[in-house]
Structure formats: C-alpha cells, structure tokens
Design an enzyme around this catalytic site. Structure first.
Site, PDB file in Angstrom:
ATOM      1  N   CYS A  81       0.847  -1.200   0.000  1.00 26.31           N
ATOM      2  CA  CYS A  81       0.000   0.000   0.000  1.00 26.31           C
ATOM      3  C   CYS A  81       0.882   1.250   0.000  1.00 26.31           C
ATOM      4  O   CYS A  81       1.636   1.462  -0.940  1.00 26.31           O
ATOM      5  CB  CYS A  81      -0.988  -0.033   1.163  1.00 26.31           C
ATOM      6  SG  CYS A  81      -2.375   1.125   0.953  1.00 26.31           S
ATOM      7  N   HIS A 100      -3.694  -5.027  -0.215  1.00 29.55           N
ATOM      8  CA  HIS A 100      -3.181  -5.566   1.037  1.00 29.55           C
ATOM      9  C   HIS A 100      -3.135  -7.088   0.961  1.00 29.55           C
ATOM     10  O   HIS A 100      -4.175  -7.744   1.083  1.00 29.55           O
ATOM     11  CB  HIS A 100      -4.074  -5.133   2.200  1.00 29.55           C
ATOM     12  CG  HIS A 100      -3.957  -3.682   2.545  1.00 29.55           C
ATOM     13  ND1 HIS A 100      -3.057  -3.216   3.477  1.00 29.55           N
ATOM     14  CD2 HIS A 100      -4.608  -2.600   2.061  1.00 29.55           C
ATOM     15  CE1 HIS A 100      -3.166  -1.896   3.567  1.00 29.55           C
ATOM     16  NE2 HIS A 100      -4.089  -1.503   2.709  1.00 29.55           N
ATOM     17  N   GLU A 143      -2.175  -9.147   3.138  1.00 24.32           N
ATOM     18  CA  GLU A 143      -2.593  -9.729   4.412  1.00 24.32           C
ATOM     19  C   GLU A 143      -4.109  -9.785   4.573  1.00 24.32           C
ATOM     20  O   GLU A 143      -4.623 -10.474   5.454  1.00 24.32           O
ATOM     21  CB  GLU A 143      -1.962  -8.957   5.580  1.00 24.32           C
ATOM     22  CG  GLU A 143      -2.561  -7.597   5.877  1.00 24.32           C
ATOM     23  CD  GLU A 143      -2.044  -6.473   4.994  1.00 24.32           C
ATOM     24  OE1 GLU A 143      -2.314  -5.302   5.323  1.00 24.32           O
ATOM     25  OE2 GLU A 143      -1.379  -6.759   3.973  1.00 24.32           O
TER      26      GLU A 143
END
Length: 214
Positions: free
Chosen positions: A88, A194, A196
């Site tokens: 990001c 992202h 994750e």
C-alpha cells in the site's frame, strides 16, 4: 531466513505479521518473522517488508525518522539487493514524488509519481475500497507465480503509483481506468492491495515473495 517487517507507526503490523507467519507455516519455509523498528535488524534481514497506511508524507516522515533506517534500507535493498516488498503506502514510498496534499519526495527507487486515482473524474467513490480483480501484466514474474487475471485482492486507497516506465507495472486493477496494483524492478516489488487481507491471492503472493531469488 529473517524477514523484517518495518514498524514505523504505520500499517496493520499484527495482521501483516500473522499473514507472513501463516505463509511460512503452510509452505514449510525456514524463516523467522520480525516486526522491528531497529535499523540494525533491518540491515541484517534477508527480506524486508514495508507496510503503510495513511498519508504519503506522514509515512515517509515516520520511516525516515527512525534512527539509521535510511542508511539501513539503502545498504540492504539498493546495495546488497535483498528482496523488498512494499505494501500500500509502503509501495508508494518507492516513487520519486507523492502528490497527496502537496508534493513530497519519495525514496526514488522507482521513477514515477503517486497521484490521485483517475476515478475521481469518473464519478466513482474515493477511496477505492473493497475487492477487485487483478489483471496480470507480467505473469512470468516469480512473485506472481500461480496468480492469473481475475484473482481477487483487497484495496483501500485514494492515490496510486504511476511509474514513468510502464514496464514497471506488473499487474493492474480497473477503477475508472487501469491502476497500478503491483509494480516492481530488480529486487523490488510492491502491491497497492493488502496481501494480508486478500486471502488466497495474498497468501500466494507472500509465499512467492519468501521464495523469490531476484
């Protein structure tokens, strides 16, 4: 193998660390994940991850405000060629300049600017938030192995990286126009989304990054 996730007060570090730990466990990789603000640990790491959430200038200030971190990054990433992943705003910081709330210098690792999403002129909501499909432009890149166009990834951003050289764009996402979703060169790679939070897509990318030998 030591993977350093840089803690400079920006980003969901707990979530990122857990995603990397899961990838290590599922791929049976001999690696330790360390969340650290210590420049010496970053300099000694085998892989470096830079997350980031918030305004470009604030993230840059926080990162370079860590004692010795600027030199540690230059040594490990630019001189020694250690694999680097920006997430990001961590990806955006590799740019020459960020244009959020004025012009602010980036790290200058990949020439280009971070500019407001083109969707701002198309009547689409800003920030771009939620799931969207990737369009893979460089399927041969090792970090994108096993990912095809249509893979879902999770985005939250109002600004996007516009590299000076379009060959630096490894994947895009459509939001009013093609927007850089993954960029890279040499030992550098960055995701606007992202990993994750991107479930199977993110886990695959993280696993690929752990095994990457640029």
């Amino acid at each position: 193998m030591i993977v350093a996730i840089i803690d400079y007060g920006s980003g969901n570090l707990r979530s990122a660390a857990k995603a990397f730990e899961r990838a290590v466990a599922e791929a049976d990789v001999d690696a330790r994940i360390r969340v650290t603000a210590d420049a010496d640990e970053v300099a000694a790491a085998d892989r470096i991850v830079l997350p980031g959430v918030g305004a470009f200038a604030d993230c840059r200030r926080g990162l370079l405000g860590l004692p010795g971190m600027s030199d540690a990054l230059a040594s490990a990433v630019l001189e020694k060629g250690r694999p680097f992943l920006g997430i990001c705003v961590g990806m955006q910081l590799m740019a020459t300049v960020g244009r959020e709330h004025g012009d602010h210098p980036g790290l200058g690792w990949i020439e280009g600017e971070v500019a407001l999403l083109p969707a701002a002129g198309e009547g689409l909501k800003i920030p771009h938030m939620g799931w969207n499909d990737l369009r893979i432009a460089a399927p041969a890149h090792p970090v994108l192995a096993g990912l095809a166009s249509g893979a879902h990834a999770y985005f939250v951003h109002s600004y996007a990286f516009v590299p000076a050289d379009p060959r630096r764009v490894l994947a895009t996402v459509d939001y009013g126009a093609p927007v850089s979703a993954v960029i890279g060169r040499d030992n550098l790679v960055g995701t606007q989304f992202h990993p994750e939070k991107s479930q199977a897509t993110g886990l695959r990318l993280i696993t690929n990054f752990l095994g990457w030998r640029p």
